[in-house]
Design an enzyme around this catalytic site. Structure first.
Site, PDB file in Angstrom:
ATOM      1  N   LYS A  13     -49.718  54.435  33.062  1.00  0.00           N
ATOM      2  CA  LYS A  13     -50.538  55.040  34.296  1.00  0.00           C
ATOM      3  C   LYS A  13     -52.242  54.850  34.367  1.00  0.00           C
ATOM      4  O   LYS A  13     -52.731  54.419  35.376  1.00  0.00           O
ATOM      5  CB  LYS A  13     -50.409  56.560  34.394  1.00  0.00           C
ATOM      6  CG  LYS A  13     -48.917  56.862  34.376  1.00  0.00           C
ATOM      7  CD  LYS A  13     -48.522  58.457  34.519  1.00  0.00           C
ATOM      8  CE  LYS A  13     -49.291  59.378  33.400  1.00  0.00           C
ATOM      9  NZ  LYS A  13     -48.743  59.015  32.091  1.00  0.00           N
ATOM     10  N   ARG A  88     -48.628  67.854  35.674  1.00  0.00           N
ATOM     11  CA  ARG A  88     -47.639  67.732  34.570  1.00  0.00           C
ATOM     12  C   ARG A  88     -46.501  68.803  34.389  1.00  0.00           C
ATOM     13  O   ARG A  88     -45.579  68.847  33.361  1.00  0.00           O
ATOM     14  CB  ARG A  88     -48.729  67.623  33.366  1.00  0.00           C
ATOM     15  CG  ARG A  88     -48.677  66.375  32.744  1.00  0.00           C
ATOM     16  CD  ARG A  88     -49.543  66.370  31.492  1.00  0.00           C
ATOM     17  NE  ARG A  88     -49.568  65.290  30.683  1.00  0.00           N
ATOM     18  CZ  ARG A  88     -50.415  64.264  30.382  1.00  0.00           C
ATOM     19  NH1 ARG A  88     -51.243  64.190  31.595  1.00  0.00           N
ATOM     20  NH2 ARG A  88     -50.202  63.600  29.687  1.00  0.00           N
ATOM     21  N   ARG A 122     -51.581  51.548  20.087  1.00  0.00           N
ATOM     22  CA  ARG A 122     -52.733  51.446  21.116  1.00  0.00           C
ATOM     23  C   ARG A 122     -53.734  51.588  20.487  1.00  0.00           C
ATOM     24  O   ARG A 122     -53.975  52.473  19.672  1.00  0.00           O
ATOM     25  CB  ARG A 122     -52.444  52.597  22.122  1.00  0.00           C
ATOM     26  CG  ARG A 122     -53.255  52.312  23.313  1.00  0.00           C
ATOM     27  CD  ARG A 122     -52.615  53.029  24.578  1.00  0.00           C
ATOM     28  NE  ARG A 122     -52.670  54.469  24.582  1.00  0.00           N
ATOM     29  CZ  ARG A 122     -52.447  55.435  25.514  1.00  0.00           C
ATOM     30  NH1 ARG A 122     -51.789  54.829  26.722  1.00  0.00           N
ATOM     31  NH2 ARG A 122     -52.386  56.557  25.606  1.00  0.00           N
ATOM     32  N   ARG A 152     -56.842  56.655  19.311  1.00  0.00           N
ATOM     33  CA  ARG A 152     -56.771  57.919  19.947  1.00  0.00           C
ATOM     34  C   ARG A 152     -56.387  59.028  19.155  1.00  0.00           C
ATOM     35  O   ARG A 152     -55.185  58.681  18.781  1.00  0.00           O
ATOM     36  CB  ARG A 152     -56.266  58.108  21.315  1.00  0.00           C
ATOM     37  CG  ARG A 152     -57.141  57.941  22.476  1.00  0.00           C
ATOM     38  CD  ARG A 152     -56.743  57.766  23.730  1.00  0.00           C
ATOM     39  NE  ARG A 152     -55.661  58.741  24.126  1.00  0.00           N
ATOM     40  CZ  ARG A 152     -54.928  58.861  25.351  1.00  0.00           C
ATOM     41  NH1 ARG A 152     -55.279  57.974  26.177  1.00  0.00           N
ATOM     42  NH2 ARG A 152     -54.301  59.997  25.604  1.00  0.00           N
ATOM     43  N   ARG A 163     -45.999  64.617  22.316  1.00  0.00           N
ATOM     44  CA  ARG A 163     -46.173  64.076  23.701  1.00  0.00           C
ATOM     45  C   ARG A 163     -45.089  63.747  24.395  1.00  0.00           C
ATOM     46  O   ARG A 163     -44.811  63.957  25.675  1.00  0.00           O
ATOM     47  CB  ARG A 163     -47.334  63.069  23.729  1.00  0.00           C
ATOM     48  CG  ARG A 163     -48.753  63.737  23.258  1.00  0.00           C
ATOM     49  CD  ARG A 163     -49.484  62.409  23.117  1.00  0.00           C
ATOM     50  NE  ARG A 163     -50.059  62.005  24.254  1.00  0.00           N
ATOM     51  CZ  ARG A 163     -50.509  60.633  24.475  1.00  0.00           C
ATOM     52  NH1 ARG A 163     -50.493  59.915  23.396  1.00  0.00           N
ATOM     53  NH2 ARG A 163     -50.759  60.248  25.640  1.00  0.00           N
TER      54      ARG A 163
HETATM   55  P1  AMP Z   1     -53.353  61.866  28.959  1.00  0.00           P
HETATM   56  O1  AMP Z   1     -54.505  60.924  28.691  1.00  0.00           O
HETATM   57  O2  AMP Z   1     -53.008  61.835  30.528  1.00  0.00           O
HETATM   58  O3  AMP Z   1     -52.129  61.346  28.101  1.00  0.00           O
HETATM   59  O4  AMP Z   1     -53.708  63.055  28.576  1.00  0.00           O
HETATM   60  C1  AMP Z   1     -53.988  63.398  27.161  1.00  0.00           C
HETATM   61  C2  AMP Z   1     -53.747  64.799  27.044  1.00  0.00           C
HETATM   62  O5  AMP Z   1     -54.558  65.711  27.948  1.00  0.00           O
HETATM   63  C3  AMP Z   1     -52.367  65.562  27.138  1.00  0.00           C
HETATM   64  O6  AMP Z   1     -51.485  65.408  25.967  1.00  0.00           O
HETATM   65  C4  AMP Z   1     -52.690  66.994  27.458  1.00  0.00           C
HETATM   66  O7  AMP Z   1     -53.014  67.673  26.031  1.00  0.00           O
HETATM   67  C5  AMP Z   1     -54.180  67.133  28.036  1.00  0.00           C
HETATM   68  N1  AMP Z   1     -53.589  66.811  29.766  1.00  0.00           N
HETATM   69  C6  AMP Z   1     -53.791  66.021  30.492  1.00  0.00           C
HETATM   70  N2  AMP Z   1     -53.338  66.113  31.784  1.00  0.00           N
HETATM   71  C7  AMP Z   1     -52.977  67.610  31.737  1.00  0.00           C
HETATM   72  C8  AMP Z   1     -52.327  68.263  32.667  1.00  0.00           C
HETATM   73  N3  AMP Z   1     -52.121  67.946  34.058  1.00  0.00           N
HETATM   74  N4  AMP Z   1     -51.869  69.461  32.303  1.00  0.00           N
HETATM   75  C9  AMP Z   1     -52.129  69.886  30.957  1.00  0.00           C
HETATM   76  N5  AMP Z   1     -52.603  69.082  29.897  1.00  0.00           N
HETATM   77  C10 AMP Z   1     -53.154  68.110  30.400  1.00  0.00           C
END
Ligand code: AMP
Length: 209
Positions: A13, A88, A122, A152, A163
Protein backbone atom coordinates in the site's frame (compact mmCIF):
# COMPACT_ATOMS: atom_id res chain seq x y z
CA UNK A 1 -11.24 11.55 -6.27
CA UNK A 2 -11.48 10.11 -2.76
CA UNK A 3 -9.71 6.77 -2.62
CA UNK A 4 -9.08 4.22 0.11
CA UNK A 5 -6.25 1.74 -0.30
CA UNK A 6 -7.16 -1.58 1.29
CA UNK A 7 -4.91 -4.59 1.79
CA UNK A 8 -2.95 -6.53 4.38
CA UNK A 9 0.23 -5.10 5.88
CA UNK A 10 2.95 -5.91 3.34
CA UNK A 11 0.61 -5.83 0.33
CA UNK A 12 2.46 -2.76 -0.96
CA UNK A 13 0.00 0.00 0.00
CA UNK A 14 2.71 2.50 1.00
CA UNK A 15 4.75 1.97 -2.17
CA UNK A 16 1.75 2.20 -4.49
CA UNK A 17 0.31 5.15 -2.62
CA UNK A 18 3.40 7.31 -3.20
CA UNK A 19 3.21 6.85 -6.98
CA UNK A 20 -0.61 6.99 -7.23
CA UNK A 21 -0.68 10.20 -5.20
CA UNK A 22 1.91 11.77 -7.53
CA UNK A 23 0.08 10.73 -10.70
CA UNK A 24 -3.43 11.57 -9.50
CA UNK A 25 -2.31 14.80 -7.80
CA UNK A 26 -4.04 14.03 -4.53
CA UNK A 27 -2.42 13.91 -1.08
CA UNK A 28 -1.28 10.56 0.31
CA UNK A 29 -2.46 10.22 3.89
CA UNK A 30 -0.95 7.34 5.83
CA UNK A 31 -2.05 6.99 9.44
CA UNK A 32 0.96 4.72 10.10
CA UNK A 33 3.32 7.45 8.81
CA UNK A 34 1.58 10.10 10.94
CA UNK A 35 1.95 7.90 14.05
CA UNK A 36 5.60 7.02 13.31
CA UNK A 37 6.45 10.68 12.68
CA UNK A 38 4.98 11.58 16.08
CA UNK A 39 6.83 8.74 17.79
CA UNK A 40 10.16 9.85 16.25
CA UNK A 41 9.55 13.40 17.44
CA UNK A 42 8.38 12.24 20.89
CA UNK A 43 5.19 14.32 20.72
CA UNK A 44 2.35 13.66 23.20
CA UNK A 45 0.51 11.74 20.42
CA UNK A 46 3.68 9.73 19.76
CA UNK A 47 3.94 8.78 23.42
CA UNK A 48 0.28 7.74 23.44
CA UNK A 49 0.52 5.47 20.39
CA UNK A 50 4.03 3.98 20.68
CA UNK A 51 3.07 0.84 22.56
CA UNK A 52 0.31 0.05 20.05
CA UNK A 53 2.65 0.28 17.09
CA UNK A 54 5.43 -1.66 18.81
CA UNK A 55 3.09 -4.56 19.55
CA UNK A 56 1.18 -4.47 16.25
CA UNK A 57 -2.15 -3.64 17.90
CA UNK A 58 -4.48 -0.99 16.54
CA UNK A 59 -4.50 2.50 18.00
CA UNK A 60 -7.98 3.10 19.53
CA UNK A 61 -10.62 4.24 17.03
CA UNK A 62 -11.44 7.48 18.79
CA UNK A 63 -7.85 8.70 18.75
CA UNK A 64 -7.26 7.58 15.14
CA UNK A 65 -10.49 9.22 13.99
CA UNK A 66 -9.62 12.54 15.58
CA UNK A 67 -6.23 12.58 13.80
CA UNK A 68 -7.71 11.69 10.41
CA UNK A 69 -10.63 14.12 10.72
CA UNK A 70 -8.21 16.98 11.34
CA UNK A 71 -5.99 15.96 8.44
CA UNK A 72 -8.91 15.62 5.97
CA UNK A 73 -10.13 19.10 6.88
CA UNK A 74 -6.91 20.64 5.51
CA UNK A 75 -6.99 22.61 2.30
CA UNK A 76 -5.04 20.11 0.16
CA UNK A 77 -7.77 17.46 0.66
CA UNK A 78 -10.49 19.57 -0.96
CA UNK A 79 -10.11 17.85 -4.35
CA UNK A 80 -9.65 14.36 -3.02
CA UNK A 81 -7.18 12.18 -1.14
CA UNK A 82 -5.65 8.76 -1.02
CA UNK A 83 -6.01 7.05 2.35
CA UNK A 84 -3.41 4.40 3.19
CA UNK A 85 -3.92 2.35 6.36
CA UNK A 86 -7.25 3.97 7.19
CA UNK A 87 -9.99 2.87 7.77
CA UNK A 88 -8.91 -0.30 9.55
CA UNK A 89 -12.08 -1.13 11.48
CA UNK A 90 -15.81 -1.01 10.71
CA UNK A 91 -16.17 1.79 13.26
CA UNK A 92 -13.60 3.88 11.36
CA UNK A 93 -15.22 3.06 7.99
CA UNK A 94 -18.69 4.04 9.18
CA UNK A 95 -17.39 7.31 10.65
CA UNK A 96 -15.49 8.15 7.47
CA UNK A 97 -18.38 7.36 5.12
CA UNK A 98 -20.81 9.36 7.26
CA UNK A 99 -18.52 12.42 7.30
CA UNK A 100 -16.93 12.30 3.87
CA UNK A 101 -18.18 9.56 1.53
CA UNK A 102 -15.36 8.03 -0.52
CA UNK A 103 -15.51 7.09 -4.22
CA UNK A 104 -13.60 3.82 -4.35
CA UNK A 105 -11.79 1.29 -2.17
CA UNK A 106 -8.85 -0.12 -4.09
CA UNK A 107 -7.95 -3.56 -2.68
CA UNK A 108 -4.37 -4.80 -3.12
CA UNK A 109 -5.14 -8.49 -3.06
CA UNK A 110 -2.19 -10.67 -2.06
CA UNK A 111 -1.52 -14.24 -0.87
CA UNK A 112 -0.86 -14.52 2.87
CA UNK A 113 2.30 -16.68 2.45
CA UNK A 114 4.04 -13.90 0.53
CA UNK A 115 3.29 -11.40 3.27
CA UNK A 116 5.33 -12.81 6.17
CA UNK A 117 8.41 -13.05 3.94
CA UNK A 118 7.92 -9.54 2.62
CA UNK A 119 7.37 -7.96 5.99
CA UNK A 120 10.07 -9.73 7.92
CA UNK A 121 12.64 -9.07 5.15
CA UNK A 122 11.74 -5.42 4.88
CA UNK A 123 14.46 -2.88 5.71
CA UNK A 124 13.93 0.82 6.15
CA UNK A 125 16.34 3.72 5.52
CA UNK A 126 16.04 6.30 8.33
CA UNK A 127 17.87 8.87 6.14
CA UNK A 128 16.07 8.81 2.75
CA UNK A 129 12.96 6.89 3.98
CA UNK A 130 13.28 4.22 1.27
CA UNK A 131 12.06 0.66 1.85
CA UNK A 132 14.06 -2.32 0.58
CA UNK A 133 13.99 -6.10 0.82
CA UNK A 134 16.89 -7.94 2.44
CA UNK A 135 16.94 -10.60 -0.30
CA UNK A 136 17.63 -7.99 -2.98
CA UNK A 137 20.57 -6.27 -1.24
CA UNK A 138 24.21 -7.28 -0.91
CA UNK A 139 24.41 -5.86 2.64
CA UNK A 140 22.44 -3.75 5.08
CA UNK A 141 23.32 -0.29 3.80
CA UNK A 142 20.96 1.87 1.76
CA UNK A 143 21.53 1.49 -2.03
CA UNK A 144 20.31 5.08 -2.53
CA UNK A 145 22.19 7.03 0.15
CA UNK A 146 24.50 4.50 1.90
CA UNK A 147 22.99 5.05 5.37
CA UNK A 148 22.70 1.98 7.64
CA UNK A 149 19.31 0.32 7.11
CA UNK A 150 17.12 -0.64 10.06
CA UNK A 151 14.10 -2.86 10.59
CA UNK A 152 10.85 -1.22 11.63
CA UNK A 153 10.08 -2.33 15.18
CA UNK A 154 6.73 -3.64 13.94
CA UNK A 155 8.35 -5.68 11.12
CA UNK A 156 9.97 -8.05 13.65
CA UNK A 157 8.55 -11.61 13.31
CA UNK A 158 6.35 -11.74 16.45
CA UNK A 159 4.83 -8.36 15.67
CA UNK A 160 4.33 -9.29 12.01
CA UNK A 161 2.28 -12.34 13.07
CA UNK A 162 0.25 -10.15 15.38
CA UNK A 163 -0.36 -7.51 12.70
CA UNK A 164 -1.64 -10.16 10.29
CA UNK A 165 -3.99 -11.57 12.95
CA UNK A 166 -5.27 -8.08 13.69
CA UNK A 167 -5.74 -7.46 9.95
CA UNK A 168 -7.71 -10.69 9.45
CA UNK A 169 -9.94 -10.06 12.47
CA UNK A 170 -10.55 -6.33 12.23
CA UNK A 171 -9.69 -4.98 8.78
CA UNK A 172 -10.49 -7.82 6.35
CA UNK A 173 -14.27 -7.38 7.02
CA UNK A 174 -13.95 -3.98 5.28
CA UNK A 175 -13.59 -5.83 1.97
CA UNK A 176 -17.18 -7.10 2.20
CA UNK A 177 -18.29 -3.71 3.54
CA UNK A 178 -16.96 -1.84 0.49
CA UNK A 179 -18.10 -4.56 -1.89
CA UNK A 180 -21.65 -4.20 -0.59
CA UNK A 181 -21.35 -0.44 -1.01
CA UNK A 182 -20.43 -1.04 -4.69
CA UNK A 183 -17.07 0.71 -4.21
CA UNK A 184 -14.58 -2.15 -4.27
CA UNK A 185 -11.93 -2.35 -7.01
CA UNK A 186 -9.74 -5.43 -6.69
CA UNK A 187 -6.17 -5.57 -8.01
CA UNK A 188 -3.86 -8.60 -8.03
CA UNK A 189 -0.93 -7.57 -5.81
CA UNK A 190 1.10 -10.79 -6.28
CA UNK A 191 3.04 -9.03 -9.03
CA UNK A 192 5.92 -6.59 -9.40
CA UNK A 193 5.57 -3.01 -8.14
CA UNK A 194 5.27 -1.74 -11.75
CA UNK A 195 2.62 -4.32 -12.67
CA UNK A 196 0.55 -3.56 -9.58
CA UNK A 197 0.78 0.18 -10.30
CA UNK A 198 -0.41 -0.25 -13.84
CA UNK A 199 -3.26 -2.55 -12.68
CA UNK A 200 -4.30 0.13 -10.15
CA UNK A 201 -4.26 2.89 -12.77
CA UNK A 202 -6.26 0.73 -15.19
CA UNK A 203 -8.86 -0.11 -12.54
CA UNK A 204 -9.23 3.57 -11.60
CA UNK A 205 -9.46 4.65 -15.25
CA UNK A 206 -12.14 2.01 -15.95
CA UNK A 207 -14.06 3.18 -12.88
CA UNK A 208 -14.07 6.83 -13.92
CA UNK A 209 -15.39 6.19 -17.47
P1 AMP B 1 0.91 0.83 8.82
O1 AMP B 1 2.13 1.64 8.55
O2 AMP B 1 -0.29 1.28 8.06
O3 AMP B 1 1.15 -0.66 8.68
O4 AMP B 1 0.53 1.08 10.37
C1 AMP B 1 1.44 0.78 11.40
C2 AMP B 1 0.70 0.69 12.73
O5 AMP B 1 0.08 1.97 13.03
C3 AMP B 1 -0.42 -0.32 12.83
O6 AMP B 1 0.06 -1.64 13.11
C4 AMP B 1 -1.24 0.26 13.97
O7 AMP B 1 -0.62 0.03 15.23
C5 AMP B 1 -1.17 1.76 13.70
N1 AMP B 1 -2.24 2.21 12.79
C6 AMP B 1 -2.09 2.71 11.52
N2 AMP B 1 -3.28 3.04 10.98
C7 AMP B 1 -4.21 2.75 11.93
C8 AMP B 1 -5.63 2.84 11.96
N3 AMP B 1 -6.35 3.29 10.90
N4 AMP B 1 -6.26 2.46 13.10
C9 AMP B 1 -5.57 2.01 14.17
N5 AMP B 1 -4.23 1.87 14.19
C10 AMP B 1 -3.54 2.23 13.09
Amino acid sequence: MKIILLGAPGAGKGTQAVELSRRLQIPHISTGDIFRHNIRNATPLGQQVKEYLDSGRLVPDELTLSIVTKRLAEQDCQNGFLLDGFPRTLVQANALEAALPTDVALLLDIDQEILIDRLSGRLFCPACKGTFHRSRLPGETCPECSAALTQREDDKPATVRNRLEVYNAQTAPLIAYYQQAGKLLKVNANQSVEEVLSACLQALAAWST
